[in-house]
Design a protein around this motif. Sequence first.
Motif, mmCIF file in Angstrom:
data_model
loop_
_atom_site.group_PDB
_atom_site.id
_atom_site.type_symbol
_atom_site.label_atom_id
_atom_site.label_comp_id
_atom_site.label_asym_id
_atom_site.label_seq_id
_atom_site.Cartn_x
_atom_site.Cartn_y
_atom_site.Cartn_z
ATOM 1 N N LYS A 1 -1.706 5.203 6.251
ATOM 2 C CA LYS A 1 -3.530 5.266 6.039
ATOM 3 C C LYS A 1 -3.819 6.575 5.941
ATOM 4 O O LYS A 1 -4.464 7.092 5.097
ATOM 5 C CB LYS A 1 -4.017 4.576 7.183
ATOM 6 N N ALA A 2 -3.169 7.415 7.108
ATOM 7 C CA ALA A 2 -3.611 8.832 7.290
ATOM 8 C C ALA A 2 -3.153 9.829 6.063
ATOM 9 O O ALA A 2 -4.020 10.599 5.562
ATOM 10 C CB ALA A 2 -3.058 9.414 8.552
ATOM 11 N N MET A 3 -1.952 9.325 5.771
ATOM 12 C CA MET A 3 -1.550 10.355 4.391
ATOM 13 C C MET A 3 -2.365 9.680 3.234
ATOM 14 O O MET A 3 -2.678 10.894 2.465
ATOM 15 C CB MET A 3 -0.008 9.927 4.235
ATOM 16 N N ALA A 4 -2.736 8.602 2.658
ATOM 17 C CA ALA A 4 -3.388 8.062 1.913
ATOM 18 C C ALA A 4 -4.968 8.693 1.911
ATOM 19 O O ALA A 4 -5.594 9.296 0.878
ATOM 20 C CB ALA A 4 -3.979 6.775 1.958
ATOM 21 N N GLU A 5 -5.407 9.026 3.043
ATOM 22 C CA GLU A 5 -6.747 9.806 3.237
ATOM 23 C C GLU A 5 -6.799 11.158 2.998
ATOM 24 O O GLU A 5 -7.570 11.658 2.400
ATOM 25 C CB GLU A 5 -7.366 9.435 4.699
ATOM 26 N N GLY A 6 -5.545 11.506 3.328
ATOM 27 C CA GLY A 6 -5.356 13.043 3.056
ATOM 28 C C GLY A 6 -5.181 13.277 1.327
ATOM 29 O O GLY A 6 -5.911 14.190 0.892
ATOM 30 N N ILE A 7 -4.588 12.323 0.877
ATOM 31 C CA ILE A 7 -4.782 12.265 -0.594
ATOM 32 C C ILE A 7 -6.078 12.126 -1.484
ATOM 33 O O ILE A 7 -6.259 12.946 -2.109
ATOM 34 C CB ILE A 7 -3.415 11.460 -1.393
ATOM 35 N N PRO B 1 0.869 -1.137 -0.101
ATOM 36 C CA PRO B 1 -0.192 0.021 -0.109
ATOM 37 C C PRO B 1 0.898 1.079 -0.104
ATOM 38 O O PRO B 1 0.321 2.458 -0.588
ATOM 39 C CB PRO B 1 -0.837 -0.055 1.273
ATOM 40 N N ARG B 2 2.061 1.289 0.799
ATOM 41 C CA ARG B 2 2.806 2.500 0.582
ATOM 42 C C ARG B 2 3.369 2.682 -0.798
ATOM 43 O O ARG B 2 3.283 3.980 -1.125
ATOM 44 C CB ARG B 2 3.825 2.214 1.890
ATOM 45 N N ALA B 3 3.872 1.928 -1.415
ATOM 46 C CA ALA B 3 4.619 1.914 -2.539
ATOM 47 C C ALA B 3 3.304 2.302 -3.598
ATOM 48 O O ALA B 3 3.652 3.537 -4.435
ATOM 49 C CB ALA B 3 5.155 0.876 -3.098
ATOM 50 N N ASN B 4 2.216 1.822 -3.461
ATOM 51 C CA ASN B 4 1.211 2.315 -4.500
ATOM 52 C C ASN B 4 0.693 3.582 -4.184
ATOM 53 O O ASN B 4 0.301 4.670 -4.916
ATOM 54 C CB ASN B 4 -0.006 1.275 -4.446
ATOM 55 N N MET B 5 0.677 4.114 -2.676
ATOM 56 C CA MET B 5 0.133 5.408 -2.364
ATOM 57 C C MET B 5 1.281 6.496 -2.892
ATOM 58 O O MET B 5 0.543 7.395 -3.399
ATOM 59 C CB MET B 5 -0.078 5.460 -0.766
ATOM 60 N N LEU B 6 2.227 6.379 -2.544
ATOM 61 C CA LEU B 6 3.375 7.169 -2.790
ATOM 62 C C LEU B 6 3.411 7.465 -4.437
ATOM 63 O O LEU B 6 3.450 8.507 -4.985
ATOM 64 C CB LEU B 6 4.797 6.892 -2.554
#
Lengths: 722, 214
Positions: free
Chosen positions: B202-208, B152-157
């Motif tokens: 997760k918080a970062m993803a939600e922000g995006i 998830p981190r790789a995909n989110m970034l």
Amino acid sequence: MQRLKLILTIFALSTVSALGQTVIKGTVKDAKGGSIPGANIYIKDTFDGVNSQADGSFVFETEESGSHILVVSFIGFKDIEKPIELTGKPLVLDLILQEEINKLDGVTITAGAYEASDVKKITVLKPLDIVTTASAAGDIMGAINTLPGTATVGESGRLFVRGGEGYETKVFIDGLEVRNAFGATAPNVPTRGRFSPFLFKGVTFSTGGYSAEYGQALSSALVLNSNDIAEKTQGDISLMSVGGDLAYTKKWDKTSVSGKIQYTDLRPYQDLVRQFFDWEQAPVGKVGELVFRHKVSKNGLLKVYTNIDVSNFRIRFPNINRDGIKDTISVDNNYAYVNASYKDILNKKWSIRGGLSTTYNKEKVGFNNDKIDEVEKGAHGKVALNWDASDKITVNMGGEFFHKRFDRSFGLSDGPLDSFGFEDNMIGSFVEADYFASNKLVFRTGVRYEHSTLVNQNWVSPRLAMSYKVNDYGQFSLAYGKFLQSAQNDYAFVNRQLAPEQATHHIFNYQYIRENRVFRVETYWKKYDDLVKFQSPNDFNPLNYNNTGFGEAKGVDVFWRDGKTFKGTDYWVSYSFVDSERNYQDFNTLATPSFLSKHNFSFVLKHMVQPLRTQFGATYNYGSSRPFHNPNRPGFQNDRTPDYHDLSLNAAILLKQNIIIYMSSSNIFGRDNIFGYEYAAQPNIDGIYDRQPVRQGAKRFIFLGLFITLTKDGQENQLENL
Amino acid sequence: MKKIFLLIGLLVAGFALHGQGKEAYTKAMSKALTQMSTVKTIEDRQAVASQFERIAAKVDEEWLPSYYVALNYINMSYMAEGISTKDKYTTKAQEFIDKAIALEPNNAEVVALQGFNYMTQLAADPNSRGQMMSGKAMQQFSMAVRIAPENPRANMLLGQMQLGMAQFFGSPTDQPCAKVKQTIPAFEAEEANVTLEPNWGKAMAEGIIKQCGQ
């Protein structure tokens, strides 16, 4: 059984010891007694430790016992390792951290040097700036010409630095010399640098006082650092109003290879847009480039760069001595440059750099029915070692050799075939030490030795510099040095007795860099000695030339750059004042040479309009009037040209992620700038010397380009290339 | 017989000591991770980073301590003011990313963190670093996704970088937004099953995703 007892005893003992706890507390301070918050205090090889509080105090407990090592570390300070004995009794420690000398980001020698780099954090320019400057039209030299210390000499295109002539600036790629770094040209036809700006990740433009590593340059060293291994495999296509190019880069794990072919042809453009110059055949050029990079070991990098450039043109100039009948000048130029370099880190204290460059330049010049052929061959080899002698001292030393062979043959229509030539082998060596007294104060002392076989002489040139950092943003620098440069080919191929010309630089500089704002002011005094002088103003026989010429230049350079005040806008302002006089060549008295304007001013603006995905740029260049000799009046260098003004504009549009449209125009207002006048050798029947102006080649130069990058994911573009 | 006892004893002792080491490592990591979840100020971050640094210094065969040291310094770079201060933290982060890479060169988490550090350097000075650093960051994120397509981190970034590009070029943002949205279930699964392994984001993803809604 006894052994089992022993084991049990060991277990028992270790259990017992584990029960004892020791409290460790104290403070962490710097050498001046200021408390350091956030320092990491821990016992080596254990998990036990803590961070110091805002007042520098700390306290923690450990279950360890016996002899241990306490480690204290904090960013910007040297680690402490302190042996401690844990016995259960509380330990109170007052720890003092010593500032770490930071050779990269601390105080640096800045006198004279303008750096454009991504690697170092504190620089005046970024590499991208070079290619997005409106007046530059993609030429590195054009962008450098907006920096202080340079003078606008529109009919030349070369870099004239601080009262120096064009030839006094020397170009280096990865520390190795480049001969004929500018394209071949005819008198009063401006030239350009041969090398594409996107080959380089960093540029250091030194306007004086430079390192002992660089020699054979009186005024300035332009040091270009080429890119490392390519980032990815890609293809590039460029279509321009003056030609096109194709490039392909292939990247492997440790190796990359790039090839580029370029074809430039100004004929269609010049047929379309009216020119002042009478081109019989506009410049046509073919360039091939090959760039090879290979990572030999963890830190070892091999770079090879090859450039082959074939170009020609024919131009007609009215001859003031022949009632305006035109002379036809043709230039055919074949150029090849190879640069191979290697650098590696040998161990913690030593690193090595070295390489070999060769230049081959052949110019066939035709002047009406006369022919002049010129061949210059140069080679430069260098090995340099960098020694981190201690945390306060670094030493840079090395040896090098230069080889040069120059031949010129004359095929005059009314005379015999004649040829002259000379060969010079030169060895050089340099040692330079930087002593960092603290993070605020650095001293540099260097010395350079050179020996030339042509004139069989030795020279030793000292270099001195220091910098003092007043605070986080501002620093003062001083520099002094002696510089020499062998006599130009035009003289040396006949007269081999000429000693090198000499210049002595004294520089005082203040620099303030904060966030995206840079302010610099620099004052200098430069003394010229041993300049080539003709025996008398009308004696052009090189055999009678001598080294009795002299001169000086003094001035102030100011630079202000601001990328912060206005959002999306970046601008810089350069101003140079120079006062210079010489008595050299055919001068009969001390006078200001014709290439010199007292005041030079540049304003460079870049503004990004996000919704249009377009970066707009503007450059305004000003040069005050230049002196020239008017034989119709008494005196010498007794008249002045009009001022020089040029406003250039450009725009780069990111059409898609991988497509860019670029357009630029020089001299928007079409001002007819006059650089000087050519006077007739004899007066006309009214006793007046006729003259004709030296002008620009055209009112303006308009450039259009379409740049396409092809990658697998289509996300790259050539913005960096513009 | 004695010798056998001795051998057994030494073996037991050895295992016990090893087990103790492992246990102590796990305990220290858990403690540091718990503290990491409560940080508010840059000083808190520094304290957590130091904690992981201490663990990294002792247990140099594990990549996670170095990973977390770097992650904390990256976060501090965002919290800090001024390019040179921000750079100080990303430089420090890089030092520990290099250590993690030496141990785990093909770990998607480490590769993604390298990309994150490039992105952070870019964020410190976007005007002059945008061009060079965006390519480098993008390359790392793509590589991380290739190694671990579900990470998830790789995909989110990667999604965040693509979103930035799409916004800049005014092209549709559906694809990158969808990519980031898809990571949420994976983040939730990680939160349900906490280990020492990275589970942030997760918080970062939600922000995006919130940005996408606008």
